[in-house]
Motif scaffolding. Sequence first.
Motif, PDB file in Angstrom:
ATOM      1  N   ASP A 138       0.836  -1.209   0.000  1.00 22.48           N
ATOM      2  CA  ASP A 138       0.000   0.000   0.000  1.00 22.48           C
ATOM      3  C   ASP A 138       0.872   1.262   0.000  1.00 22.48           C
ATOM      4  O   ASP A 138       0.561   2.257  -0.687  1.00 22.48           O
ATOM      5  N   VAL A 141       2.221   1.819  -3.402  1.00 21.61           N
ATOM      6  CA  VAL A 141       1.195   2.388  -4.282  1.00 21.61           C
ATOM      7  C   VAL A 141       1.034   3.878  -3.999  1.00 21.61           C
ATOM      8  O   VAL A 141       0.939   4.704  -4.930  1.00 21.61           O
ATOM      9  N   ASN A 142       0.996   4.210  -2.708  1.00 24.45           N
ATOM     10  CA  ASN A 142       0.836   5.629  -2.347  1.00 24.45           C
ATOM     11  C   ASN A 142       2.036   6.479  -2.811  1.00 24.45           C
ATOM     12  O   ASN A 142       1.861   7.607  -3.309  1.00 24.45           O
ATOM     13  N   ARG A 144       4.064   5.767  -5.317  1.00 24.27           N
ATOM     14  CA  ARG A 144       4.015   5.875  -6.787  1.00 24.27           C
ATOM     15  C   ARG A 144       3.011   6.961  -7.195  1.00 24.27           C
ATOM     16  O   ARG A 144       3.288   7.763  -8.096  1.00 24.27           O
ATOM     17  N   THR A 145       1.862   6.939  -6.524  1.00 21.54           N
ATOM     18  CA  THR A 145       0.851   7.963  -6.847  1.00 21.54           C
ATOM     19  C   THR A 145       1.398   9.357  -6.571  1.00 21.54           C
ATOM     20  O   THR A 145       1.215  10.301  -7.375  1.00 21.54           O
ATOM     21  N   ARG A 146       2.086   9.499  -5.423  1.00 24.24           N
ATOM     22  CA  ARG A 146       2.675  10.785  -5.067  1.00 24.24           C
ATOM     23  C   ARG A 146       3.747  11.203  -6.085  1.00 24.24           C
ATOM     24  O   ARG A 146       3.823  12.392  -6.490  1.00 24.24           O
ATOM     25  N   GLU A 148       4.077  10.299  -9.221  1.00 19.79           N
ATOM     26  CA  GLU A 148       3.450  10.669 -10.491  1.00 19.79           C
ATOM     27  C   GLU A 148       2.813  12.063 -10.394  1.00 19.79           C
ATOM     28  O   GLU A 148       2.849  12.854 -11.346  1.00 19.79           O
ATOM     29  N   TYR A 149       2.248  12.321  -9.219  1.00 18.48           N
ATOM     30  CA  TYR A 149       1.641  13.638  -9.011  1.00 18.48           C
ATOM     31  C   TYR A 149       2.701  14.741  -9.040  1.00 18.48           C
ATOM     32  O   TYR A 149       2.513  15.797  -9.657  1.00 18.48           O
ATOM     33  N   SER A 152       3.941  15.699 -12.434  1.00 18.20           N
ATOM     34  CA  SER A 152       2.997  16.505 -13.228  1.00 18.20           C
ATOM     35  C   SER A 152       2.940  17.963 -12.766  1.00 18.20           C
ATOM     36  O   SER A 152       2.260  18.789 -13.401  1.00 18.20           O
ATOM     37  N   THR A 173      10.228   8.836  -2.065  1.00 21.20           N
ATOM     38  CA  THR A 173       9.538   9.504  -3.181  1.00 21.20           C
ATOM     39  C   THR A 173      10.470   9.745  -4.361  1.00 21.20           C
ATOM     40  O   THR A 173      10.124   9.456  -5.516  1.00 21.20           O
TER      41      THR A 173
END
Length: 217
Positions: A138, A141-142, A144-146, A148-149, A152, A173
Motif C-alpha cells: 500500500d 502504491v501511495n 508511486r501515486t505521489r 506521479e503527481y 505533473s 519519493t
Amino acid sequence: MCVAGWEVSAGKTIGKTLVLLVLVVIMVLAGLLWFDYLGAIEMKKTFAPVYELLGLAPQTSDTADKVENAVIADLEQDRMSKIIEEYDMRSQELDKREADILVKEAQNEQMAQELDDRRLALEESEKTFNNEKKKAEDREVNIRTRAEYLNSMPPKSAVDILLAMDDQDFIDTIRMVDKIAEESGKGSNVAYWMSLMPAERVAEITRKMGSKPQSLN
C-alpha cells in the motif's frame, strides 16, 4: 477203671473246648468293638454300654464326614487364597498399566499443546508478515501515486512538497520518481529538483541515501 479214666479225659476235652469257644467269642466281640470304634462298621447302639464303661468316644460317620468336610474346606480355602492372590497381582498389573497410560496421555497432551502453540505462533507470524507486506504494498502504491503527481507539477511546487516531507518519505519519493523515469525511458526530474533545494538538506538526504539500500524502508 478204664471207664473212669475215659470220663476224666472227656471232661478235660470238653472243658478246653468251652474255654476256646469263650476265647473265640471274646476275640470276635473285641474285633467287632474295635472296628465299630474305628467307624468301619455300625454297631454303636450295641456297644454303647461298653463305650460308656470304658469312657471312649467311637468314630462315627458324622465325625468322618466332619474330617472330610474340613479337608475339603481347607482345599477350597487354599484355592480361594490362590485366586485372590492372582487377582491382586492382576489388579496391580492393571493399575501399573493404567498409570503408564495416564503418563503417556499427559505427555501426548503436552506435545499436542506445544504443537498447537507453535501453529498459533506460525499463524500469527504469517498474519503479521502478510499485514506488513500489505502495508508495504500500500505504501508503494501511495508513493508511486505521489511521485506521479509530483512529476505533473511545476518544479518549484514539487520542491516545496518534498521539503515538507520527513527524510524517509523524501528518499522513498525521489527513488520512485527515478524508477518511473527508468520504466518510461524518460529523464528523471530529481536532479533538477535537488538543485532548487538548500544545500544542507540535499547533503543530508544524499548521505542517508548512501547509507540505506534501495528500499522503501
